[in-house]
Design a protein around this motif. Structure first.
Motif, short mmCIF file in Angstrom:
data_model
loop_
_atom_site.label_atom_id
_atom_site.label_comp_id
_atom_site.label_asym_id
_atom_site.label_seq_id
_atom_site.Cartn_x
_atom_site.Cartn_y
_atom_site.Cartn_z
N THR A 90 -28.10 7.53 36.29
CA THR A 90 -27.39 8.38 35.32
C THR A 90 -27.76 8.03 33.88
OG1 THR A 90 -25.47 6.89 35.34
CG2 THR A 90 -25.43 8.75 36.89
N ASN A 91 -28.80 7.23 33.69
CA ASN A 91 -29.23 6.81 32.37
C ASN A 91 -29.57 8.02 31.49
OD1 ASN A 91 -30.48 5.63 30.12
ND2 ASN A 91 -32.35 5.13 31.24
N GLN A 118 -21.83 0.35 32.20
CA GLN A 118 -23.08 1.03 31.86
C GLN A 118 -23.63 0.51 30.53
OE1 GLN A 118 -21.50 5.02 32.12
NE2 GLN A 118 -22.87 5.50 33.82
N LYS A 119 -22.77 0.31 29.56
CA LYS A 119 -23.21 -0.21 28.25
C LYS A 119 -23.87 -1.58 28.41
CE LYS A 119 -19.61 2.22 25.70
NZ LYS A 119 -18.34 2.08 24.97
N CYS A 132 -35.28 2.54 32.32
CA CYS A 132 -34.82 2.41 33.70
C CYS A 132 -35.99 2.41 34.69
CB CYS A 132 -33.83 3.52 34.05
SG CYS A 132 -34.44 5.19 33.79
N ALA A 191 -26.12 3.24 37.63
CA ALA A 191 -26.24 3.32 36.17
C ALA A 191 -27.64 3.77 35.76
CB ALA A 191 -25.90 1.97 35.53
N TYR A 244 -27.26 -1.03 30.23
CA TYR A 244 -28.27 -0.43 29.35
C TYR A 244 -28.76 -1.44 28.31
CZ TYR A 244 -26.68 4.00 31.41
OH TYR A 244 -26.36 5.00 32.27
N CYS A 259 -20.33 6.55 28.07
CA CYS A 259 -20.70 5.49 29.01
C CYS A 259 -19.54 4.53 29.26
CB CYS A 259 -21.89 4.70 28.47
SG CYS A 259 -23.36 5.69 28.16
N THR A 260 -19.47 4.01 30.48
CA THR A 260 -18.47 2.99 30.80
C THR A 260 -18.91 1.66 30.19
OG1 THR A 260 -19.57 2.27 32.83
CG2 THR A 260 -18.01 4.14 33.01
#
Length: 148
Positions: free
Chosen positions: A107-108, A67-68, A116, A104, A71, A63-64
């Motif tokens: 693509t979770n 994204q972190k 999500c 994000a 999330y 994950c980028t």
């Protein structure tokens, strides 16, 4: 070999992939897993019955940083609550990045643990990989009175 559990109210199987002690992927599928998973059963019970959400270590290595952060923010959305893509963007320090939050969410890799389905568009449900009917049913499960 896949491990998982049935989420009977959705007619879907929850698949859980782990690498060592870390969860690498959680997904929903119409395909029967090869064997049962106690973790998948606990996650399914959280969604269907309001059981406590299992505390797991997520493998965030793919994950980028954005994204972190997304999330982590989404994990804070309580059962039965919703937040818009724009609100999540604001809380992650990226106001105006609602579309990036949507990406994000799309693509979770950690469904239900990173809920999500609780992130919606300002004027509706937004999107969901398995279709809006599944997202609606997941949200309905969480908002049922006495589901816990």
């Amino acid at each position: 070999m896949t491990k998982g559990a049935l989420i009977s109210s959705l007619g879907l199987y929850l698949h859980v992939e782990c690498t060592g002690n870390k969860v690498k992927r959680i997904s929903l599928s119409y395909e029967l897993p090869d064997e049962p998973s106690p973790l998948a059963e606990r996650i399914a019970a959280h969604l269907e019955k309001g059981a406590p959400c299992p505390s797991v270590e997520l493998d965030l290595s793919g994950c980028t940083d954005f994204q972190k952060r997304v999330y982590s923010t989404v994990q804070g959305i309580e059962r039965g609550e919703r937040m818009t893509y724009g609100e999540v963007a604001l809380l992650t320090g990226r106001p105006g990045a609602a579309r990036a939050v949507g990406r994000a969410m799309a693509t979770n890799p950690f469904l239900i643990i990173v809920p999500c389905h609780r992130v919606v568009a300002r004027g509706g449900l937004g999107g969901f990989a398995l279709g809006l009917d599944v997202k609606e049913r997941m949200l309905a499960l969480e908002s049922l009175e006495g589901s816990g």
